[in-house]
Design a protein around this motif. Sequence first.
Motif, PDB file in Angstrom:
ATOM      1  N   ALA A 234      -4.672   0.750  -3.597  1.00  0.00           N
ATOM      2  CA  ALA A 234      -5.642   1.503  -2.799  1.00  0.00           C
ATOM      3  C   ALA A 234      -6.647   2.256  -3.655  1.00  0.00           C
ATOM      4  N   TYR A 235      -6.510   2.183  -4.971  1.00  0.00           N
ATOM      5  CA  TYR A 235      -7.429   2.908  -5.851  1.00  0.00           C
ATOM      6  C   TYR A 235      -8.836   2.334  -5.753  1.00  0.00           C
ATOM      7  N   ARG A 236      -9.811   3.219  -5.661  1.00  0.00           N
ATOM      8  CA  ARG A 236     -11.214   2.841  -5.764  1.00  0.00           C
ATOM      9  C   ARG A 236     -11.934   3.892  -6.601  1.00  0.00           C
ATOM     10  N   PHE A 237     -12.844   3.472  -7.445  1.00  0.00           N
ATOM     11  CA  PHE A 237     -13.666   4.396  -8.223  1.00  0.00           C
ATOM     12  C   PHE A 237     -14.945   4.613  -7.439  1.00  0.00           C
ATOM     13  N   GLU A 238     -15.074   5.779  -6.807  1.00  0.00           N
ATOM     14  CA  GLU A 238     -16.159   6.015  -5.861  1.00  0.00           C
ATOM     15  C   GLU A 238     -17.115   7.117  -6.315  1.00  0.00           C
ATOM     16  N   ARG A 239     -17.179   7.349  -7.598  1.00  0.00           N
ATOM     17  CA  ARG A 239     -18.071   8.403  -8.104  1.00  0.00           C
ATOM     18  C   ARG A 239     -19.532   8.058  -7.833  1.00  0.00           C
ATOM     19  N   PHE A 240     -19.880   6.779  -7.889  1.00  0.00           N
ATOM     20  CA  PHE A 240     -21.279   6.368  -7.779  1.00  0.00           C
ATOM     21  C   PHE A 240     -21.539   5.406  -6.623  1.00  0.00           C
ATOM     22  N   ARG A 241     -20.468   4.976  -5.950  1.00  0.00           N
ATOM     23  CA  ARG A 241     -20.631   4.040  -4.837  1.00  0.00           C
ATOM     24  C   ARG A 241     -19.460   4.216  -3.884  1.00  0.00           C
ATOM     25  N   ARG A 242     -19.762   4.279  -2.593  1.00  0.00           N
ATOM     26  CA  ARG A 242     -18.707   4.427  -1.601  1.00  0.00           C
ATOM     27  C   ARG A 242     -18.273   3.063  -1.096  1.00  0.00           C
ATOM     28  N   PHE A 243     -16.980   2.931  -0.846  1.00  0.00           N
ATOM     29  CA  PHE A 243     -16.441   1.693  -0.279  1.00  0.00           C
ATOM     30  C   PHE A 243     -16.053   1.966   1.167  1.00  0.00           C
ATOM     31  N   ASP A 244     -16.660   1.217   2.085  1.00  0.00           N
ATOM     32  CA  ASP A 244     -16.462   1.474   3.516  1.00  0.00           C
ATOM     33  C   ASP A 244     -15.201   0.823   4.065  1.00  0.00           C
ATOM     34  N   ALA A 245     -14.748  -0.228   3.435  1.00  0.00           N
ATOM     35  CA  ALA A 245     -13.597  -0.956   3.964  1.00  0.00           C
ATOM     36  C   ALA A 245     -12.369  -0.055   3.985  1.00  0.00           C
ATOM     37  N   GLY A 246     -11.651  -0.081   5.118  1.00  0.00           N
ATOM     38  CA  GLY A 246     -10.420   0.692   5.216  1.00  0.00           C
ATOM     39  C   GLY A 246      -9.331   0.098   4.345  1.00  0.00           C
ATOM     40  N   LEU A 247      -8.470   0.958   3.866  1.00  0.00           N
ATOM     41  CA  LEU A 247      -7.392   0.526   2.983  1.00  0.00           C
ATOM     42  C   LEU A 247      -6.053   0.853   3.615  1.00  0.00           C
ATOM     43  N   PRO A 248      -5.074  -0.015   3.430  1.00  0.00           N
ATOM     44  CA  PRO A 248      -3.741   0.299   3.962  1.00  0.00           C
ATOM     45  C   PRO A 248      -3.150   1.495   3.229  1.00  0.00           C
ATOM     46  N   ARG A 249      -2.351   2.265   3.967  1.00  0.00           N
ATOM     47  CA  ARG A 249      -1.688   3.421   3.385  1.00  0.00           C
ATOM     48  C   ARG A 249      -0.184   3.289   3.606  1.00  0.00           C
ATOM     49  N   LEU A 250       0.574   3.633   2.605  1.00  0.00           N
ATOM     50  CA  LEU A 250       2.019   3.589   2.718  1.00  0.00           C
ATOM     51  C   LEU A 250       2.528   4.843   3.421  1.00  0.00           C
ATOM     52  N   VAL A 251       3.480   4.658   4.320  1.00  0.00           N
ATOM     53  CA  VAL A 251       4.196   5.780   4.909  1.00  0.00           C
ATOM     54  C   VAL A 251       5.502   5.906   4.153  1.00  0.00           C
ATOM     55  N   LEU A 252       5.635   6.983   3.389  1.00  0.00           N
ATOM     56  CA  LEU A 252       6.767   7.119   2.487  1.00  0.00           C
ATOM     57  C   LEU A 252       7.886   7.921   3.127  1.00  0.00           C
ATOM     58  N   PRO A 253       9.124   7.542   2.870  1.00  0.00           N
ATOM     59  CA  PRO A 253      10.246   8.382   3.286  1.00  0.00           C
ATOM     60  C   PRO A 253      10.312   9.617   2.402  1.00  0.00           C
ATOM     61  N   GLY A 254      11.067  10.590   2.814  1.00  0.00           N
ATOM     62  CA  GLY A 254      11.246  11.768   1.983  1.00  0.00           C
ATOM     63  C   GLY A 254      12.176  11.466   0.816  1.00  0.00           C
ATOM     64  N   GLY A 255      12.303  12.440  -0.070  1.00  0.00           N
ATOM     65  CA  GLY A 255      13.241  12.276  -1.175  1.00  0.00           C
ATOM     66  C   GLY A 255      12.569  12.177  -2.521  1.00  0.00           C
ATOM     67  N   GLY A 256      13.391  12.279  -3.568  1.00  0.00           N
ATOM     68  CA  GLY A 256      12.891  12.330  -4.939  1.00  0.00           C
ATOM     69  C   GLY A 256      12.205  11.058  -5.384  1.00  0.00           C
ATOM     70  N   ALA A 257      12.693   9.886  -4.948  1.00  0.00           N
ATOM     71  CA  ALA A 257      12.091   8.635  -5.393  1.00  0.00           C
ATOM     72  C   ALA A 257      10.652   8.522  -4.908  1.00  0.00           C
ATOM     73  N   ALA A 258      10.423   8.887  -3.644  1.00  0.00           N
ATOM     74  CA  ALA A 258       9.065   8.825  -3.105  1.00  0.00           C
ATOM     75  C   ALA A 258       8.157   9.825  -3.816  1.00  0.00           C
ATOM     76  N   GLU A 259       8.693  11.029  -4.068  1.00  0.00           N
ATOM     77  CA  GLU A 259       7.887  12.038  -4.761  1.00  0.00           C
ATOM     78  C   GLU A 259       7.515  11.578  -6.162  1.00  0.00           C
ATOM     79  N   GLN A 260       8.464  10.948  -6.865  1.00  0.00           N
ATOM     80  CA  GLN A 260       8.150  10.447  -8.199  1.00  0.00           C
ATOM     81  C   GLN A 260       7.125   9.334  -8.129  1.00  0.00           C
ATOM     82  N   GLY A 261       7.217   8.473  -7.114  1.00  0.00           N
ATOM     83  CA  GLY A 261       6.231   7.410  -6.958  1.00  0.00           C
ATOM     84  C   GLY A 261       4.833   7.950  -6.778  1.00  0.00           C
ATOM     85  N   VAL A 262       4.706   9.012  -5.971  1.00  0.00           N
ATOM     86  CA  VAL A 262       3.397   9.634  -5.754  1.00  0.00           C
ATOM     87  C   VAL A 262       2.880  10.248  -7.053  1.00  0.00           C
ATOM     88  N   ARG A 263       3.779  10.922  -7.797  1.00  0.00           N
ATOM     89  CA  ARG A 263       3.352  11.526  -9.069  1.00  0.00           C
ATOM     90  C   ARG A 263       2.846  10.468 -10.039  1.00  0.00           C
TER      91      ARG A 263
END
Length: 351
Positions: free
Chosen positions: A3-32
Amino acid sequence: LAAYRFERFRRFDAGLPRLVLPGGGAAEQGVRLAEAVWTARDLINLPANELGPGELLEAIAALGQRHGAEVRRIHGEELLAKGFPLVHAVGRAAARQPGLIDLTWGDPRHPKVTLVGKGVCFDTGGLDIKPSSNMLLMKKDMGGAAVLTGLASAIMAGAMPVRLRLIVPAVENSISGSAFRPGDILRSRKGLTVEIGNTDAEGRLILADALALADEEECDLLLDASTLTGAARVAVGPDLPAMFTPDEALAAELLQGGLDAGEPLWRLPLHAPYRRMIESSVADLNNAGQSPFAGAITAALFLQSFVTRTQRWAHLDLFAWNPESRPGRPKGGEATGLQALHAAIARRYRP
C-alpha cells in the motif's frame, strides 16, 4: 507494504486495500516494521534538491527526539575540529555543508548495538565524474543511512532491550574548486592515511571516520550499511544485500534473520589476500586501488581496517531500490535488509 505510495509530488487517486489486523503483539510489531520500511522508502525517494545533508540529519534528529534519544550533530568546519577529516574532505565541495549525527537511546546497562549508515545525499562521482546514466539514481546513495534510520525507529518503537547508537555521516559529493582530488593523501580519524585513487569511491571514506568513532567504545554489535559498490550489484543483483563479517557466529545469526524475515542476505568473503589490491606506496591505504577485480570485497576490507576493537561487526552492501514493481515492493526506494537485520537483532536480544 504494497500500500506504500510516495505522494510528496503526485497524488494517487486509486483506492488501496487495507488490512484489518487482530490485536496483539504480532500485529503491533508488523505495523512497527511497516512504518520503519515506509520511513526508509520516503527518505530514499526524496530528490536531492529536497533532501541534502542538513535535511537528512534533521529527519534523523526529529525521529530520535520523538523517542527520547540523545542527539549530537556536527556541521561543516566543526568536522575538522572534532576529528572527522574524511567526512569533511568528501563533502566540502558542495554548497550544502557536510555533517554527522550521533544518536543514542536506551538503558546504558543494556547491550550496546551501534548502526552506521552511509549518507551520501547525491553523488556526482566528484572530479572522477560519473557518466549521466550512472547519476540518475544517485539520490539513493544515502540508502544505507535510510535503512538504518528505519531500523532504529523500529528498535526504539518496540522498546527493544538494547543501548542503541546510530551514527550517520551526511555529505553531497560535488565538484568545485575545493573538491578533493585523485592523488590526494588524507588522514582519517583513526590516524590511517588514505591515498585517493578515485573520488567516486567516497562512501567508504565517510564510513571510515564513522566506523572509527563507533569502534572507540566497546559495543556488543556493530553493523554498517551502504549503497557502496556496483560490484555487489553485479554479483548478487538488486534484491540481495551482500553481507561481510569475519565473525562466523554473527554471520549465521544474520543469515538466519534474513530467512526468518523472508528477506535473504548473501554472504561474500572477506578474503584477506585481496587487501593487496588497495595497498598504496605512499599511504596506509588506497581508497580504490588499481585492480578491476573484487570491488565489493576490497571495499569491505577497506572498512574492516577501521574496526579493530569490536569483535562482532558486519557490513552490508545494498541497493536500496526496486527497479520494477512487484507485490509488496513498489518501484523506487526500498529498505533492503531492514527486516532481516531487525529479525536477527530481535532474536539475539529477546527479553
